[in-house]
Design an enzyme around this catalytic site. Sequence first.
Site, short mmCIF file in Angstrom:
data_model
loop_
_atom_site.label_atom_id
_atom_site.label_comp_id
_atom_site.label_asym_id
_atom_site.label_seq_id
_atom_site.Cartn_x
_atom_site.Cartn_y
_atom_site.Cartn_z
N HIS A 4 -27.73 23.87 56.55
CA HIS A 4 -26.79 22.77 56.34
C HIS A 4 -27.56 21.46 56.44
CE1 HIS A 4 -23.60 25.79 57.80
NE2 HIS A 4 -23.48 25.63 56.48
N ASP A 19 -26.85 18.48 57.23
CA ASP A 19 -26.63 17.59 58.36
C ASP A 19 -26.95 18.26 59.69
OD1 ASP A 19 -24.55 19.39 58.30
OD2 ASP A 19 -22.96 17.91 58.66
N ASN A 46 -24.20 28.41 53.24
CA ASN A 46 -23.87 29.56 54.09
C ASN A 46 -22.50 30.13 53.77
OD1 ASN A 46 -24.84 31.32 56.10
ND2 ASN A 46 -23.53 30.37 57.65
N ARG A 47 -22.01 29.82 52.60
CA ARG A 47 -20.79 30.46 52.05
C ARG A 47 -21.05 30.90 50.61
NH1 ARG A 47 -20.43 28.79 56.53
NH2 ARG A 47 -18.62 27.90 57.63
N HIS A 68 -29.19 26.46 63.24
CA HIS A 68 -28.08 25.56 62.95
C HIS A 68 -27.86 24.61 64.12
CE1 HIS A 68 -26.42 27.87 59.39
NE2 HIS A 68 -27.27 28.74 59.92
N TYR A 102 -15.26 32.41 64.67
CA TYR A 102 -14.40 32.02 63.55
C TYR A 102 -14.94 32.71 62.30
CZ TYR A 102 -18.00 28.50 62.44
OH TYR A 102 -19.18 27.87 62.15
N GLU A 151 -27.22 28.73 66.88
CA GLU A 151 -26.76 27.36 67.08
C GLU A 151 -27.56 26.80 68.25
OE1 GLU A 151 -24.57 25.88 65.16
OE2 GLU A 151 -23.63 27.54 64.07
#
Length: 479
Positions: free
Chosen positions: A111, A113, A172-173, A212, A272, A294
């Site tokens: 990602h 950001d 990541n999708r 991440h 999630y 993360e």
Amino acid sequence: MNSSSFCSLPLIAITYSCLLYLVSARVGEFTPGRRLLDDAHHKPSINIEGYMSNYELENAIMAFGERCSNISRIYSIGRSVNGFPLWVIEISDNPGREEPEPAFKFIGNVHGDEPVGRELLIRLANWLCDNYLKDPLADMIIKNVHLHILPSMNPDGFALRKRGNAKNVDLNRDFPDQFFATNDLEDARQPETKAIMRWIRRIQFTASASLHGGALVANYPWDGTEDKKKEYYASPDDDAFRFLASVYSHSHYNMSKSKEFPEGITNGAAWYPIYGGMQDWNYIHAGCFELTLEISDCKWPNASELSTLWEYNRMSMLNLVATTVKTGVHGRVFSVDTRTPLPAIIDINGINKSVKAGRLFADYHRLLVPGVKYQVTASSPGYKSKSTTIFLVEEATTADFILEPETNNAGKIVGSGCDCSGNYKNRLEMVDILAHPQMEISMVIIVALAFLLLLYRRKLCLSFPKHRQALGSKRPTVV
């Protein structure tokens, strides 16, 4: 011409073809003199809050390649939407050479950001280089693993300071999903996604991790559920994934102390659910055990915090890579009649997930949880399967398999040996290859290389590999 002589001709042709492929692949993937600024329409992104811009990151990668050329190789797996090369650092005592060793990859900046990962991965590469032949852990990783580091999967998103890529797609999708038919057409995916997919098909990775930001937890498959409910959804290797996530979490300064995530780990779907994620695709389609890490509660912390974040994550990153050789079962699969490596499948009784042995050396590296007894089975088309039982303690276990050809009712061997029929079509194809102008120029070199390859392959196949005694692994088992 006898049959053995005829069978040597394809070897010469294959060797030549492979050389041409390697040359073209190297030219297409890595042009050492090229930089982002060579393209007139590309400007270096600004140095945001003390982070390396894409241009500075590229320079850091190239500087590393020059400084640590004895243990590294720099290559690109493709380009982003805006044309930035996706540079990879390979670190090994034999970079660029396939060996019967596990491969591990780190991917940062999925990602745009979430830039902490790209900074930490450059520091990881430099730490390994600086500590080679000085630190036992650095030595063990460099000598026994092929480590591939992609600091930035999404340089466009970083330059734009947004989550998605230049087309505003969340990478990541963007991978094929096991539960829902999204992204079925590979050509419709983003160039960064396609580059990762090609990369994984080219290199057989044992394990992987993407870095991440925005939380502090080690996330493992599955990432989604069949009914899109938020609930724990276990993969066939749930125990092994929990073990790998715990290795990272408990090596971290404070991840395992999390109040939100017990032990600092989580099943993705229980946290999630997401669909089209990279870690699930890795495991399903490549047998690669990937974690989503993360590593920072803040997505874009002040650059002054990067040194602290590096110290918090350094041992976690090193121990995670080392796990690919320090635990699990490793070995190779051979044919009893030809003594050559066999393309094989490795299965573990009770775990509905196979792993493939490597194409060249038929080596396998199966990650498992220590302290458990396992039944390991090796199978290959045209050969009888073999099984052995191992009790995996703290260190890795080695189990080599020697498979016997299957026979029919008349006692004849089924599907084994060299196909030297030399039918007309094959002979015509061989004539076309040998008549190529490039072959005329380089025939002497190719013949010499083929001869050396034969000698090397004979030496390789007649002797079993030296196993990792230095790592404390058990005495090798031959089945």
